[in-house]
Design an enzyme around this catalytic site. Sequence first.
Site, PDB file in Angstrom:
ATOM      1  N   LYS A  82     -26.442  -7.237 -68.427  1.00  0.00           N
ATOM      2  CA  LYS A  82     -25.655  -6.058 -68.798  1.00  0.00           C
ATOM      3  C   LYS A  82     -24.862  -6.361 -70.077  1.00  0.00           C
ATOM      4  O   LYS A  82     -24.461  -7.496 -70.310  1.00  0.00           O
ATOM      5  CB  LYS A  82     -24.665  -5.717 -67.682  1.00  0.00           C
ATOM      6  N   GLY A 125     -35.851  -8.654 -73.118  1.00  0.00           N
ATOM      7  CA  GLY A 125     -34.596  -7.991 -73.514  1.00  0.00           C
ATOM      8  C   GLY A 125     -33.738  -8.922 -74.356  1.00  0.00           C
ATOM      9  O   GLY A 125     -33.209  -8.535 -75.414  1.00  0.00           O
ATOM     10  N   THR A 130     -38.989 -16.072 -68.000  1.00  0.00           N
ATOM     11  CA  THR A 130     -39.144 -14.972 -67.055  1.00  0.00           C
ATOM     12  C   THR A 130     -40.027 -15.399 -65.892  1.00  0.00           C
ATOM     13  O   THR A 130     -41.034 -16.079 -66.087  1.00  0.00           O
ATOM     14  CB  THR A 130     -39.747 -13.705 -67.696  1.00  0.00           C
ATOM     15  N   ASP A 184     -41.621 -13.238 -64.388  1.00  0.00           N
ATOM     16  CA  ASP A 184     -42.655 -12.188 -64.373  1.00  0.00           C
ATOM     17  C   ASP A 184     -43.927 -12.574 -65.134  1.00  0.00           C
ATOM     18  O   ASP A 184     -44.954 -11.926 -64.975  1.00  0.00           O
ATOM     19  CB  ASP A 184     -42.102 -10.887 -64.972  1.00  0.00           C
ATOM     20  N   ARG A 211     -51.327  -6.742 -36.714  1.00  0.00           N
ATOM     21  CA  ARG A 211     -50.504  -5.827 -37.509  1.00  0.00           C
ATOM     22  C   ARG A 211     -50.919  -5.762 -38.973  1.00  0.00           C
ATOM     23  O   ARG A 211     -51.628  -6.634 -39.480  1.00  0.00           O
ATOM     24  CB  ARG A 211     -49.055  -6.322 -37.490  1.00  0.00           C
ATOM     25  N   GLU A 240     -43.648  -4.935 -56.973  1.00  0.00           N
ATOM     26  CA  GLU A 240     -42.586  -3.912 -56.953  1.00  0.00           C
ATOM     27  C   GLU A 240     -42.878  -2.749 -57.907  1.00  0.00           C
ATOM     28  O   GLU A 240     -42.401  -1.641 -57.704  1.00  0.00           O
ATOM     29  CB  GLU A 240     -41.240  -4.550 -57.316  1.00  0.00           C
ATOM     30  N   ARG A 263     -45.365  -3.491 -40.609  1.00  0.00           N
ATOM     31  CA  ARG A 263     -44.019  -4.012 -40.890  1.00  0.00           C
ATOM     32  C   ARG A 263     -43.955  -4.408 -42.365  1.00  0.00           C
ATOM     33  O   ARG A 263     -44.980  -4.751 -42.961  1.00  0.00           O
ATOM     34  CB  ARG A 263     -43.714  -5.246 -40.034  1.00  0.00           C
ATOM     35  N   HIS A 305     -34.754 -11.512 -54.361  1.00  0.00           N
ATOM     36  CA  HIS A 305     -34.236 -12.577 -55.227  1.00  0.00           C
ATOM     37  C   HIS A 305     -34.485 -13.981 -54.711  1.00  0.00           C
ATOM     38  O   HIS A 305     -34.184 -14.947 -55.421  1.00  0.00           O
ATOM     39  CB  HIS A 305     -32.751 -12.329 -55.499  1.00  0.00           C
ATOM     40  N   ARG A 351     -36.299 -15.979 -57.180  1.00  0.00           N
ATOM     41  CA  ARG A 351     -35.653 -16.450 -58.411  1.00  0.00           C
ATOM     42  C   ARG A 351     -34.714 -17.619 -58.186  1.00  0.00           C
ATOM     43  O   ARG A 351     -34.208 -18.201 -59.144  1.00  0.00           O
ATOM     44  CB  ARG A 351     -34.854 -15.300 -59.018  1.00  0.00           C
TER      45      ARG A 351
HETATM   46  O1  F6P Z   1     -37.404  -9.874 -64.741  1.00  0.00           O
HETATM   47  C1  F6P Z   1     -37.126 -10.661 -63.635  1.00  0.00           C
HETATM   48  C2  F6P Z   1     -36.825  -9.804 -62.425  1.00  0.00           C
HETATM   49  O2  F6P Z   1     -36.587 -10.662 -61.321  1.00  0.00           O
HETATM   50  C3  F6P Z   1     -37.883  -8.763 -62.091  1.00  0.00           C
HETATM   51  O3  F6P Z   1     -39.000  -9.327 -61.460  1.00  0.00           O
HETATM   52  C4  F6P Z   1     -37.070  -7.808 -61.263  1.00  0.00           C
HETATM   53  O4  F6P Z   1     -37.607  -6.487 -61.336  1.00  0.00           O
HETATM   54  C5  F6P Z   1     -35.737  -7.839 -61.930  1.00  0.00           C
HETATM   55  O5  F6P Z   1     -35.658  -9.046 -62.637  1.00  0.00           O
HETATM   56  C6  F6P Z   1     -34.586  -7.734 -60.973  1.00  0.00           C
HETATM   57  O6  F6P Z   1     -33.416  -7.707 -61.712  1.00  0.00           O
HETATM   58  P1  F6P Z   1     -31.974  -7.791 -61.065  1.00  0.00           P
HETATM   59  O7  F6P Z   1     -31.708  -9.241 -60.758  1.00  0.00           O
HETATM   60  O8  F6P Z   1     -31.082  -7.272 -62.119  1.00  0.00           O
HETATM   61  O9  F6P Z   1     -31.979  -6.973 -59.825  1.00  0.00           O
END
Ligand code: F6P
Length: 364
Positions: free
Chosen positions: A76, A119, A140, A142, A177, A237, A282, A288, A291
């Site tokens: 941010k 970004g 990243t 991603d 399932r 996602e 389910r 997170h 990460r």
């Molecule tokens: O870009 C990394 C990432 O973990 C994406 O996979 C996910 O959409 C996004 O960041 C989530 O961001 P935040 O931590 O701001 O929720």
Amino acid sequence: MKRCLVVTGGGDCPGLNAVIRAIVKRAAQEKNWEIVGSIEAFNGVLKEPTEVVILDEERVSGIHYQGGTIIQTTNKGGPFAWPVKNKDGSWSAVDRSDEMLRKLQYMGIEAVINIGGDGSQRISQKLSEKGCNIIGVPKTIDNDLTATDSTFGFQTAVQIATEAVDKLVTTAASHNRVLILEVMGRYAGWIALNAAVAGGAEICLLPEFPYDINKVLEHVNKRFERDRGFVNIVIAEGARAIGKDYSTLSQQEIGYENRMLGGVANLLMNELKEAGCEHSIRTTVLGHLQRGGVPTAYDRVLATQFGVKAFEMVIKQEYGRMVSYRHPEITSVSLEEALQKPNLVEPDTALMKTAKGIGIHFGN
Ligand code: F6P
């Protein structure tokens, strides 16, 4: 003494600390450089009083296997969009980049290393255009950057997602399932695709290939043909049904520019039920967990290579560029080139062929 500012921006990612440590260790060999970390991306420089820390060998000792970032991060605000509250309670984004560059000069900062995703590297490029001596380090989970063969953090995320599939397979089989696992990756399906192949999922739904819910259901039902059966679905996602928008979560965080993706696993469950699925379903959202924690050895090695390269680029004054891995070399590309197009899964991606070769269904 020359000063180099290190910044970690955007979402955190396993391996960030290994990059910071490598920069500091490489700089220590030069004797005439001091490394300074800005707390919470560039916000540390922009804040009054300034929030920066000296990063020396003692401070970074042993941090290479720690997740997160010791200098914190944010997705941010930043120098070009600093959130300011208006009198009526609304928020505006203010460009404070010139002020920040003056501040960096005042602080005696000769070079900046900005560790971040697309970004953050857009910020690097804009600062570079304004004359800042800046070097980008890609980061990243991603894996959505074309300018580098891979980014650190991705392997760790895939490992965590794969372990989740492994666990879900046994419970899916025990209960007959349909288990749906939602993984991260934003608009790129790399984490989902790799976890589906490694974990042995039957269906994999990716942002790059919108799915037809009837075809997904058809494949689910096939797995139950002999009365019993189970299905593991890995869904990214950013996946969506044909003609539908992305599944997003509402968010009120000031200065947060990205759409917050999420909720697609539950959406898919409801779509399957509406389409007539009679099996027990389910969902799990890995979130997170992908990460956090300890980076894999591969990610630590890549992060360390990126850190050393970044500081060597500072020494050679190769500014306006981003570190890149092009097998087998650690090299660099211009920031402009680095941001040209995202790295997405294509129909002819080698791993897609492999996945199809073992019968994984992509819902189309
Ligand atoms: O870009 C990394 C990432 O973990 C994406 O996979 C996910 O959409 C996004 O960041 C989530 O961001 P935040 O931590 O701001 O929720």
